[in-house]
Design a protein around this motif. Structure first.
Motif, PDB file in Angstrom:
ATOM      1  N   GLU A 125       6.229 -26.718  -8.910  1.00  0.00           N
ATOM      2  CA  GLU A 125       6.069 -28.044  -9.476  1.00  0.00           C
ATOM      3  C   GLU A 125       5.813 -27.925 -10.976  1.00  0.00           C
ATOM      4  O   GLU A 125       4.964 -27.129 -11.401  1.00  0.00           O
ATOM      5  CB  GLU A 125       4.896 -28.772  -8.811  1.00  0.00           C
ATOM      6  N   ARG A 126       6.564 -28.701 -11.748  1.00  0.00           N
ATOM      7  CA  ARG A 126       6.402 -28.689 -13.206  1.00  0.00           C
ATOM      8  C   ARG A 126       5.889 -30.051 -13.659  1.00  0.00           C
ATOM      9  O   ARG A 126       6.440 -31.089 -13.308  1.00  0.00           O
ATOM     10  CB  ARG A 126       7.749 -28.373 -13.881  1.00  0.00           C
ATOM     11  N   ASP A 127       4.805 -30.055 -14.430  1.00  0.00           N
ATOM     12  CA  ASP A 127       4.258 -31.276 -15.001  1.00  0.00           C
ATOM     13  C   ASP A 127       3.930 -30.996 -16.459  1.00  0.00           C
ATOM     14  O   ASP A 127       2.902 -30.397 -16.773  1.00  0.00           O
ATOM     15  CB  ASP A 127       3.009 -31.723 -14.242  1.00  0.00           C
ATOM     16  N   GLY A 128       4.842 -31.390 -17.351  1.00  0.00           N
ATOM     17  CA  GLY A 128       4.656 -31.077 -18.759  1.00  0.00           C
ATOM     18  C   GLY A 128       4.697 -29.581 -18.986  1.00  0.00           C
ATOM     19  O   GLY A 128       5.647 -28.903 -18.581  1.00  0.00           O
ATOM     20  N   ALA A 129       3.653 -29.048 -19.605  1.00  0.00           N
ATOM     21  CA  ALA A 129       3.597 -27.620 -19.904  1.00  0.00           C
ATOM     22  C   ALA A 129       2.950 -26.810 -18.796  1.00  0.00           C
ATOM     23  O   ALA A 129       2.780 -25.600 -18.933  1.00  0.00           O
ATOM     24  CB  ALA A 129       2.834 -27.400 -21.216  1.00  0.00           C
ATOM     25  N   ILE A 130       2.589 -27.470 -17.688  1.00  0.00           N
ATOM     26  CA  ILE A 130       1.886 -26.800 -16.588  1.00  0.00           C
ATOM     27  C   ILE A 130       2.833 -26.607 -15.409  1.00  0.00           C
ATOM     28  O   ILE A 130       3.488 -27.551 -14.972  1.00  0.00           O
ATOM     29  CB  ILE A 130       0.667 -27.623 -16.136  1.00  0.00           C
ATOM     30  N   VAL A 131       2.896 -25.381 -14.894  1.00  0.00           N
ATOM     31  CA  VAL A 131       3.655 -25.085 -13.685  1.00  0.00           C
ATOM     32  C   VAL A 131       2.676 -24.707 -12.581  1.00  0.00           C
ATOM     33  O   VAL A 131       1.743 -23.927 -12.803  1.00  0.00           O
ATOM     34  CB  VAL A 131       4.661 -23.945 -13.907  1.00  0.00           C
ATOM     35  N   THR A 132       2.893 -25.259 -11.388  1.00  0.00           N
ATOM     36  CA  THR A 132       2.079 -24.927 -10.215  1.00  0.00           C
ATOM     37  C   THR A 132       2.966 -24.278  -9.162  1.00  0.00           C
ATOM     38  O   THR A 132       4.008 -24.828  -8.797  1.00  0.00           O
ATOM     39  CB  THR A 132       1.416 -26.178  -9.622  1.00  0.00           C
ATOM     40  N   LEU A 133       2.561 -23.109  -8.704  1.00  0.00           N
ATOM     41  CA  LEU A 133       3.238 -22.419  -7.610  1.00  0.00           C
ATOM     42  C   LEU A 133       2.344 -22.494  -6.381  1.00  0.00           C
ATOM     43  O   LEU A 133       1.185 -22.078  -6.424  1.00  0.00           O
ATOM     44  CB  LEU A 133       3.509 -20.955  -7.965  1.00  0.00           C
ATOM     45  N   THR A 134       2.899 -23.010  -5.283  1.00  0.00           N
ATOM     46  CA  THR A 134       2.140 -23.158  -4.042  1.00  0.00           C
ATOM     47  C   THR A 134       2.719 -22.246  -2.975  1.00  0.00           C
ATOM     48  O   THR A 134       3.889 -22.386  -2.594  1.00  0.00           O
ATOM     49  CB  THR A 134       2.174 -24.612  -3.541  1.00  0.00           C
ATOM     50  N   LYS A 140       9.076 -20.282 -22.813  1.00  0.00           N
ATOM     51  CA  LYS A 140       7.932 -20.363 -23.715  1.00  0.00           C
ATOM     52  C   LYS A 140       7.315 -21.754 -23.766  1.00  0.00           C
ATOM     53  O   LYS A 140       6.279 -21.956 -24.400  1.00  0.00           O
ATOM     54  CB  LYS A 140       8.335 -19.917 -25.120  1.00  0.00           C
ATOM     55  N   THR A 141       7.930 -22.721 -23.107  1.00  0.00           N
ATOM     56  CA  THR A 141       7.322 -24.053 -23.044  1.00  0.00           C
ATOM     57  C   THR A 141       6.298 -24.166 -21.919  1.00  0.00           C
ATOM     58  O   THR A 141       5.579 -25.157 -21.832  1.00  0.00           O
ATOM     59  CB  THR A 141       8.391 -25.150 -22.858  1.00  0.00           C
ATOM     60  N   VAL A 142       6.216 -23.147 -21.048  1.00  0.00           N
ATOM     61  CA  VAL A 142       5.169 -23.105 -20.031  1.00  0.00           C
ATOM     62  C   VAL A 142       3.895 -22.588 -20.689  1.00  0.00           C
ATOM     63  O   VAL A 142       3.867 -21.487 -21.224  1.00  0.00           O
ATOM     64  CB  VAL A 142       5.557 -22.197 -18.853  1.00  0.00           C
ATOM     65  N   ARG A 143       2.825 -23.382 -20.619  1.00  0.00           N
ATOM     66  CA  ARG A 143       1.597 -23.015 -21.331  1.00  0.00           C
ATOM     67  C   ARG A 143       0.394 -22.865 -20.417  1.00  0.00           C
ATOM     68  O   ARG A 143      -0.700 -22.539 -20.871  1.00  0.00           O
ATOM     69  CB  ARG A 143       1.337 -24.027 -22.450  1.00  0.00           C
ATOM     70  N   ALA A 144       0.590 -23.085 -19.124  1.00  0.00           N
ATOM     71  CA  ALA A 144      -0.442 -22.790 -18.118  1.00  0.00           C
ATOM     72  C   ALA A 144       0.234 -22.698 -16.767  1.00  0.00           C
ATOM     73  O   ALA A 144       1.178 -23.430 -16.481  1.00  0.00           O
ATOM     74  CB  ALA A 144      -1.525 -23.861 -18.092  1.00  0.00           C
ATOM     75  N   LEU A 145      -0.256 -21.763 -15.935  1.00  0.00           N
ATOM     76  CA  LEU A 145       0.293 -21.546 -14.598  1.00  0.00           C
ATOM     77  C   LEU A 145      -0.842 -21.611 -13.593  1.00  0.00           C
ATOM     78  O   LEU A 145      -1.900 -21.000 -13.790  1.00  0.00           O
ATOM     79  CB  LEU A 145       0.980 -20.186 -14.524  1.00  0.00           C
ATOM     80  N   VAL A 146      -0.631 -22.366 -12.521  1.00  0.00           N
ATOM     81  CA  VAL A 146      -1.604 -22.485 -11.434  1.00  0.00           C
ATOM     82  C   VAL A 146      -1.003 -21.899 -10.164  1.00  0.00           C
ATOM     83  O   VAL A 146       0.141 -22.204  -9.813  1.00  0.00           O
ATOM     84  CB  VAL A 146      -2.003 -23.953 -11.193  1.00  0.00           C
ATOM     85  N   LEU A 147      -1.764 -21.060  -9.471  1.00  0.00           N
ATOM     86  CA  LEU A 147      -1.377 -20.532  -8.162  1.00  0.00           C
ATOM     87  C   LEU A 147      -2.319 -21.103  -7.112  1.00  0.00           C
ATOM     88  O   LEU A 147      -3.546 -21.081  -7.291  1.00  0.00           O
ATOM     89  CB  LEU A 147      -1.465 -19.005  -8.135  1.00  0.00           C
ATOM     90  N   LYS A 148      -1.768 -21.599  -6.010  1.00  0.00           N
ATOM     91  CA  LYS A 148      -2.597 -22.118  -4.935  1.00  0.00           C
ATOM     92  C   LYS A 148      -1.879 -21.940  -3.606  1.00  0.00           C
ATOM     93  O   LYS A 148      -0.690 -21.588  -3.567  1.00  0.00           O
ATOM     94  CB  LYS A 148      -2.946 -23.586  -5.168  1.00  0.00           C
ATOM     95  N   GLY A 149      -2.595 -22.193  -2.519  1.00  0.00           N
ATOM     96  CA  GLY A 149      -2.016 -22.044  -1.186  1.00  0.00           C
ATOM     97  C   GLY A 149      -2.007 -23.353  -0.425  1.00  0.00           C
ATOM     98  O   GLY A 149      -2.930 -24.167  -0.553  1.00  0.00           O
TER      99      GLY A 149
END
Length: 258
Positions: free
Chosen positions: A8-17, A46-55
């Motif tokens: 999931e991409r929201d602005g500069a934040i990507v979340t991988l579930t 380089k536009t990704v500025r934070a990455l979240v990992l969750k389950g």
């Protein structure tokens, strides 16, 4: 094939579930390959500025898929670790900070992967177990690299050799994780942290992360030189110029990660 990893991409934040909820997100070959493919794209963007990992479901990651190892231990471990090791190397080298949002259980390979993140936020009641010794093997995915750096050798050996469960509060006390929150507050707290980091000086974050990690392998003179060279490189960035201008203009800087 099930979609074992959601992006999931929201602005500069990507979340991988991690998305094998019925298996407590145990890492199988499909998930390992999907994680590698995702991180190749993220690392190059380089536009990704934070990455979240969750389950998804009841846990973060409950370890590796033992069915893969039972069928053929030697080939099974190779099929899992080859893509996962490359994925962790990419994640570790990223300038963008990486946040693990952890709940339920983080065990085995899931705990090792978690330890390689820059920030770890955990829900109350989460259980942590390095677990490998209970199967008769050593850890992987950087666990033996990260653990003694985080908690010291003595505690690392206790965690690794005894294979006992650690509660969230104990993990916090030992320095394994950054924060413990009520489960219903965890997503919002993770989001707030990701947004804060995504608005920061991404290139400087990357340099700071590398300096901190590499300091344990250098003497003081070498570290001072590395700091100076890295600081000089930052002087060529737009973010440093913005930071200086904001300081003298008495306003909050607007960093663009450039």
């Amino acid at each position: 094939m099930e979609n074992t990893l959601l992006t999931e991409r929201d602005g500069a934040i990507v979340t991988l579930t991690f998305n094998r909820p019925d298996a407590l997100n145990a890492l199988n070959v499909e998930m390992a390959q999907a994680l590698l493919a995702a991180l190749r794209g993220i690392a190059a963007d380089k536009t990704v500025r934070a990455l979240v990992l969750k389950g998804a479901g009841r846990a973060f990651i409950a370890g590796g898929d033992l069915a893969v190892l039972r069928a053929n231990p030697t080939e099974g471990v190779r099929s899992l670790l080859t893509p996962l090791n490359e994925a962790i190397t990419l994640m570790h080298a990223m300038d963008a900070p990486v946040i693990a949002q952890v709940h339920g259980a983080s065990a085995g390979g899931g705990m090792s992967l978690m330890l390689m993140c820059d920030f770890i936020l955990a829900a109350e009641g989460t259980k942590f177990n390095l677990a490998y010794i209970n199967l008769g093997t050593n850890c992987d995915l950087g666990g033996s690299w990260a653990l003694p750096r985080l908690v010291g050798l003595r505690h690392a050996l206790e965690i690794a050799l005894l294979g006992d469960n650690l509660g969230a509060e104990e993990a916090l006390r030992l320095g394994l994780i950054n924060r413990v929150l009520p489960a219903d507050e965890l997503p919002a707290a993770t989001r707030a942290l990701a947004e804060r980091l995504a608005s920061g000086p991404t290139l400087a974050y990357g340099r700071m992360k590398r300096l901190m990690r590499e300091s344990l392998e250098r003497d003081l003179a070498s570290q001072l030189q590395a700091e100076a060279l890295s600081f000089e490189a930052c002087t060529h960035t737009d973010d440093l110029r913005e930071g200086l201008n904001a300081f003298f203009e008495r306003r909050k800087p607007v960093f663009r990660g450039q």
